[in-house]
Motif scaffolding. Structure first.
Motif, PDB file in Angstrom:
ATOM      1  N   VAL A  22       0.869  -1.173   0.000  1.00 25.71           N
ATOM      2  CA  VAL A  22       0.000   0.000   0.000  1.00 25.71           C
ATOM      3  C   VAL A  22       0.907   1.225   0.000  1.00 25.71           C
ATOM      4  O   VAL A  22       1.670   1.444   0.936  1.00 25.71           O
ATOM      5  N   LEU A  23       0.845   1.995  -1.077  1.00 24.39           N
ATOM      6  CA  LEU A  23       1.689   3.183  -1.201  1.00 24.39           C
ATOM      7  C   LEU A  23       1.032   4.418  -0.599  1.00 24.39           C
ATOM      8  O   LEU A  23       1.722   5.308  -0.098  1.00 24.39           O
ATOM      9  N   ALA A  24      -0.300   4.477  -0.668  1.00 22.64           N
ATOM     10  CA  ALA A  24      -1.028   5.636  -0.125  1.00 22.64           C
ATOM     11  C   ALA A  24      -2.476   5.241   0.132  1.00 22.64           C
ATOM     12  O   ALA A  24      -3.012   4.356  -0.530  1.00 22.64           O
ATOM     13  N   GLN A  25      -3.081   5.918   1.103  1.00 21.57           N
ATOM     14  CA  GLN A  25      -4.506   5.799   1.387  1.00 21.57           C
ATOM     15  C   GLN A  25      -5.037   7.207   1.556  1.00 21.57           C
ATOM     16  O   GLN A  25      -4.344   8.055   2.111  1.00 21.57           O
ATOM     17  N   PHE A 120     -10.796  -1.630   4.061  1.00 23.63           N
ATOM     18  CA  PHE A 120     -12.061  -1.621   4.787  1.00 23.63           C
ATOM     19  C   PHE A 120     -11.968  -1.197   6.260  1.00 23.63           C
ATOM     20  O   PHE A 120     -12.817  -0.415   6.711  1.00 23.63           O
ATOM     21  N   PRO A 121     -11.000  -1.643   7.032  1.00 19.37           N
ATOM     22  CA  PRO A 121     -10.964  -1.191   8.436  1.00 19.37           C
ATOM     23  C   PRO A 121     -10.879   0.328   8.583  1.00 19.37           C
ATOM     24  O   PRO A 121     -11.450   0.903   9.513  1.00 19.37           O
ATOM     25  N   PHE A 136     -25.013  11.453  15.831  1.00 19.33           N
ATOM     26  CA  PHE A 136     -25.693  10.167  15.930  1.00 19.33           C
ATOM     27  C   PHE A 136     -24.797   9.191  16.672  1.00 19.33           C
ATOM     28  O   PHE A 136     -23.588   9.416  16.800  1.00 19.33           O
ATOM     29  N   PRO A 137     -25.347   8.063  17.132  1.00 18.87           N
ATOM     30  CA  PRO A 137     -24.467   7.035  17.700  1.00 18.87           C
ATOM     31  C   PRO A 137     -23.486   6.560  16.626  1.00 18.87           C
ATOM     32  O   PRO A 137     -23.828   6.514  15.445  1.00 18.87           O
ATOM     33  N   PRO A 138     -22.246   6.226  17.010  1.00 19.65           N
ATOM     34  CA  PRO A 138     -21.275   5.755  16.011  1.00 19.65           C
ATOM     35  C   PRO A 138     -21.806   4.520  15.277  1.00 19.65           C
ATOM     36  O   PRO A 138     -22.303   3.599  15.904  1.00 19.65           O
ATOM     37  N   LEU A 139     -21.724   4.550  13.963  1.00 18.61           N
ATOM     38  CA  LEU A 139     -22.191   3.434  13.139  1.00 18.61           C
ATOM     39  C   LEU A 139     -20.999   2.553  12.800  1.00 18.61           C
ATOM     40  O   LEU A 139     -20.071   2.974  12.107  1.00 18.61           O
ATOM     41  N   ASN A 140     -21.012   1.332  13.296  1.00 19.86           N
ATOM     42  CA  ASN A 140     -19.960   0.365  13.014  1.00 19.86           C
ATOM     43  C   ASN A 140     -20.510  -0.613  11.970  1.00 19.86           C
ATOM     44  O   ASN A 140     -21.172  -1.587  12.318  1.00 19.86           O
TER      45      ASN A 140
END
Length: 170
Positions: A22-25, A120-121, A136-140
């Motif tokens: 992974v070079l960049a995100q 994805f994480p 809002f409540p955190p959406l996981n």
């Protein structure tokens, strides 16, 4: 001291080692609309119904063995009791990857399954933080099965190709 290797060790027939880096995100685009506050909807009885739509895009970069992969998430929350929209979140999250050792016929599924799986994480954390910061409540969000998503897209494309010749015949 030099290491000796036996002649005919089969190194020429061994599959090439896959290398992925992974070079960049990066966040390419992010939008969050808190519709409840904007429209002044009454809180009342709220039973959220969350819909998550995912799409993927990958393209070759001008540099050898480098690819951009973009994951696109659209999260819509509506109230089950009256259908009012609570919030809409749209996120395009990208990664630049260096990929070597993947056969040409396997590159497309590799880009659209393995690369998004690595991203994805980070997407999940961003969505959780933005919904929490938006009031809002955190959406996981649940884990996404990128293999199933890829297979569905292949089936959709095959069905679309079958429909085109039938239309031309008419």
């Amino acid at each position: 001291m030099a290491e000796e290797t036996p002649a005919g060790n089969g190194a020429a027939t061994a599959p090439q080692q896959v290398r992925m880096q992974v070079l960049a995100q990066y966040v390419r685009d992010l939008s969050f609309e808190n519709v409840v506050v904007q429209k002044g909807l009454s809180a009342g009885e709220v039973q959220p119904d969350i819909q998550v739509a995912v799409s993927l895009d990958a393209r070759k970069r001008p540099v050898a063995s480098q690819y951009d992969v973009i994951t696109k998430f659209k999260v819509t929350s509506k109230n089950k009791t009256n259908g009012d929209t609570l919030f809409i979140l749209e996120l395009e999250y990208g990664g630049t990857f260096l990929i070597d050792g993947v056969a040409d016929e396997q590159l497309h599924p590799f880009l659209l399954i393995e690369c998004p799986r690595l991203l994805f994480p980070y997407v999940r954390r961003i969505i959780s933080d933005v919904t929490r910061d938006g009031g809002f409540p955190p959406l996981n969000i649940d884990q996404v099965d990128f293999m199933a998503l890829y297979r569905q897209e292949l089936a959709r494309r095959a069905q679309a190709q079958q429909a085109v010749p039938a239309e031309k015949a008419n």
